[in-house]
Design an enzyme around this catalytic site. Structure first.
Site, PDB file in Angstrom:
ATOM      1  N   LYS A 213       0.827  -1.208   0.000  1.00 24.41           N
ATOM      2  CA  LYS A 213       0.000   0.000   0.000  1.00 24.41           C
ATOM      3  C   LYS A 213       0.862   1.259   0.000  1.00 24.41           C
ATOM      4  CE  LYS A 213      -3.802   0.151   2.470  1.00 24.41           C
ATOM      5  NZ  LYS A 213      -4.751   0.257   3.599  1.00 24.41           N
ATOM      6  N   GLU A 219      10.072  -5.960   3.870  1.00 28.10           N
ATOM      7  CA  GLU A 219      10.314  -7.262   3.242  1.00 28.10           C
ATOM      8  C   GLU A 219       9.890  -7.249   1.768  1.00 28.10           C
ATOM      9  OE1 GLU A 219       8.822  -8.109   7.526  1.00 28.10           O
ATOM     10  OE2 GLU A 219       8.392  -6.707   5.886  1.00 28.10           O
ATOM     11  N   GLY A 273      -5.199  -5.167   5.621  1.00 27.90           N
ATOM     12  CA  GLY A 273      -4.361  -6.091   4.864  1.00 27.90           C
ATOM     13  C   GLY A 273      -4.901  -7.504   4.812  1.00 27.90           C
ATOM     14  N   ARG A 274      -5.310  -8.037   5.960  1.00 25.13           N
ATOM     15  CA  ARG A 274      -5.782  -9.426   6.003  1.00 25.13           C
ATOM     16  C   ARG A 274      -7.193  -9.572   5.445  1.00 25.13           C
ATOM     17  NH1 ARG A 274      -5.058  -6.993  10.744  1.00 25.13           N
ATOM     18  NH2 ARG A 274      -6.739  -6.806  12.286  1.00 25.13           N
ATOM     19  N   GLU A 360      -4.604 -12.409  14.079  1.00 25.02           N
ATOM     20  CA  GLU A 360      -4.157 -11.015  14.012  1.00 25.02           C
ATOM     21  C   GLU A 360      -5.307 -10.073  14.357  1.00 25.02           C
ATOM     22  OE1 GLU A 360      -0.881  -9.283  11.229  1.00 25.02           O
ATOM     23  OE2 GLU A 360      -2.790  -8.893  10.225  1.00 25.02           O
ATOM     24  N   HIS A 391      -3.563 -38.472  10.690  1.00 24.91           N
ATOM     25  CA  HIS A 391      -2.360 -39.268  10.937  1.00 24.91           C
ATOM     26  C   HIS A 391      -1.241 -38.434  11.549  1.00 24.91           C
ATOM     27  CE1 HIS A 391      -3.915 -42.875   8.919  1.00 24.91           C
ATOM     28  NE2 HIS A 391      -4.522 -42.020   8.120  1.00 24.91           N
ATOM     29  N   LYS A 511       7.609  -4.663  13.779  1.00 28.26           N
ATOM     30  CA  LYS A 511       8.221  -3.936  12.662  1.00 28.26           C
ATOM     31  C   LYS A 511       9.174  -2.851  13.175  1.00 28.26           C
ATOM     32  CE  LYS A 511       4.379  -4.496   9.377  1.00 28.26           C
ATOM     33  NZ  LYS A 511       3.337  -3.775   8.604  1.00 28.26           N
TER      34      LYS A 511
END
Length: 563
Positions: A213, A219, A273-274, A360, A391, A511
């Site tokens: 954005k 990153e 964001g999410r 979050e 399993h 951050k």
């Protein structure tokens, strides 16, 4: 609406606390024998069947949870979200991911302005651009068709689109449109992830989508610079404008980076964001891979659930029921975790995405007014495709946790009945367990009885709550439905708990601390400055890292491993 009063101070909350004792005296075997109860705990909407009869809850529990929802002003809070009010009060923002998939003629206001036309302006731009790329009208610097896409993002800019992409790969229509194309997602700054993403790709036929954005996410921008160098080294710096596009609102930095601002696709502050899968963050790379028509069906599926969530009565409202039951399990029954177990390999990335959306959003220890919570809120979400999980970690589930199987039917494959046999069996295994008497009748040796009843006490054999969501098929539309159901379930939990599900200050702290370390590493590498300003432990491991990686070039470059 805002008040420092906590939901735990209301009578419905206290009533539910008392009610817990009654529920704990009743085994799911007994609850499941009540046909009327089970029938009332099955809800259908738009092809989706929700069966929550295996929850440790009675009809009285549901009535009490409905009273709790009223005490929490749940309906008002849902309306405030859809009305564009700034319910994300800590960041002073609206929360309008529902506008991202609203029909073109809808009216959804933010600050008095209908935002739907802006959304569709971007969607139309994505449709035009993706069709030009897919048709070969837009080509790379050497004139070759761009058939491969790498989407660079992190967190919500990565997990959500990856979930949808993985789910669509086996949809017949989507797979047909994706023939001859590749879509890869680059999130980790680890050079191994970069190397894996570019291995086998030709810069001449690759388009890179940079999702940030602000165009400052550390990153993402490091990975973007790395791929810019990969393209420039092969094709020259002038090729960047033909091989890189952006999803961002910072056109100044986009242009400075070397991307044509005309090839930047916008989204807005009211998109968290999410919750951004349905914005250009997800729609652009997915449209490049599958075509806009397929992605539009995904948006319509999500919109169907949005309208249902906004208008359906609570007793028939899928996200509301899921949210209220989550509150019941976490805050009253004390279940700390939830397993999401899709009985379809195509949904393998659902759990990681919902893990972020849920944890979050609701991993908060204070109310929306900043008051410390005296009760449990939020839960640990995890999961794997169902038969794989059976399993690996189902042993623990049979003793501890709340699970949510998901399934789809209608696939004409030979092993599908085997898959579904496991799906239908597991909820009953969790609910019923086995009594010592049953095992003795099966000639199980006495010394193995406690092991096979899953507990030292037969009273706790079985009685593990779960719920099931059954989809008629897995396609773009149903994937959109599933996404919206879970997004709104998270919102309902937050609305009831009285927390802000739409900020993420814990992430921001991480951050900030990473920025300090980054500056120190730069100063130590480039100028030989000593490590200082950190505690003893951090100072020690930073020194060890600098010593062990002394061969890292002092120049700003990334060394990629050979794959």
């Amino acid at each position: 609406m805002t008040s420092s009063a906590l939901i735990c101070e209301t009578e419905p909350w206290k009533d539910l606390k008392v009610h817990v004792d009654d529920i704990k005296k009743t085994h799911l075997r007994e609850l499941m024998s009540d046909t009327k109860r089970c029938q009332s705990m099955m809800v259908e909407f738009d092809g989706i069947l929700l069966d929550y009869s295996r929850q440790c809850a009675t009809l009285d529990t549901l009535n009490k949870l409905k009273n709790l929802a009223e005490a929490a002003h749940l309906k008002e809070k849902i309306n405030r979200m859809f009305n564009g009010e700034r319910i994300n009060s800590t960041e002073n923002r609206s929360v309008l991911h529902v506008a991202l998939r609203a029909p073109r003629d809808s009216v959804i206001n933010s600050d008095g302005k209908n935002v739907v036309p802006d959304v569709w302006q971007v969607l139309d731009k994505i449709k035009d651009f993706s069709e030009r790329v897919r048709s070969g009208a837009w080509v790379g610097a050497t004139g070759k068709v761009l058939k491969d896409v790498i989407a660079i993002g992190i967190g919500g800019s990565f997990l959500g689109p990856l979930f949808v992409h993985t789910a669509l790969q086996t949809d017949t229509e989507a797979a047909e449109f994706a023939k001859g194309r590749q879509l890869r997602f680059l999130a980790n700054v680890d050079p191994i992830d970069v190397a894996r993403n570019i291995t086998g790709l030709n810069p001449e036929t690759t388009l890179v989508v940079v999702v940030s954005k602000t165009f400052t996410t550390a990153e993402t921008m490091l990975n973007a610079r790395t791929l810019r160098e990969w393209i420039s080294a092969a094709l020259g710096p002038q090729a960047v404008a033909k091989h890189m596009v952006a999803v961002s609102t910072n056109l100044t930095l986009v242009e400075k980076f070397g991307i044509d601002p005309n090839n930047a696709f916008a989204f807005w502050d009211w998109v968290g964001g999410r919750y951004s899968v349905c914005s250009a963050v997800g729609v652009l790379p997915l449209s490049l891979q599958y075509g806009f028509a397929v992605v539009e069906k995904f948006l319509k599926g999500a919109s169907s659930i949005d309208q249902h969530f906004h208008s359906a009565p609570f007793e028939k409202n899928l996200p509301v029921l899921l949210g209220l039951l989550s509150v019941w399990n976490v805050s009253f029954l004390g279940y700390p975790a939830r397993a999401i177990l899709p009985y379809s390999q195509a949904l393998e990335k659902l759990a990681p995405h919902i893990q972020q959306v849920s944890m979050e959003s609701n991993g908060k220890g204070v109310s929306i007014d900043g008051v410390p919570l005296p009760y449990e809120a939020g839960e640990i979400d995890f999961g794997e495709p169902g038969t794989n999980g059976q399993h690996s970690f189902y042993q623990l589930i049979h003793q501890q946790f709340n699970i949510q199987p998901l399934a789809f039917t209608g696939e004409l494959v030979s092993n599908h009945d085997e898959l579904m046999s496991n799906f239908f069996a597991q909820p009953d295994a969790l609910a019923y367990g086995k009594t010592p008497e049953q095992l003795l009748k099966e000639n199980v040796p006495e010394h193995l009885i406690t092991h096979k009843t899953m507990s030292c006490s037969a009273d706790f054999s079985g009685n593990r709550p779960s719920l099931s969501i059954l989809l008629p098929s897995l396609n773009a539309y149903s994937v959109g439905q599933l996404l919206a159901i879970y997004e709104h379930r998270v919102a309902v939990e937050g609305f009831v708990w009285g927390i802000n599900s739409f900020d993420q200050w814990g992430v921001e702290l991480g951050k900030s601390l990473a920025t300090q370390v980054r500056k120190q590493l730069h100063a130590s590498r480039k100028k030989g400055e000593a490590v200082e300003g950190f505690n003893f432990s951090t100072t020690s491991v930073l020194k060890r890292y600098l010593e062990a990686s002394a061969d890292v070039p002092k120049e700003d470059c990334t060394i990629l491993p050979k794959m």
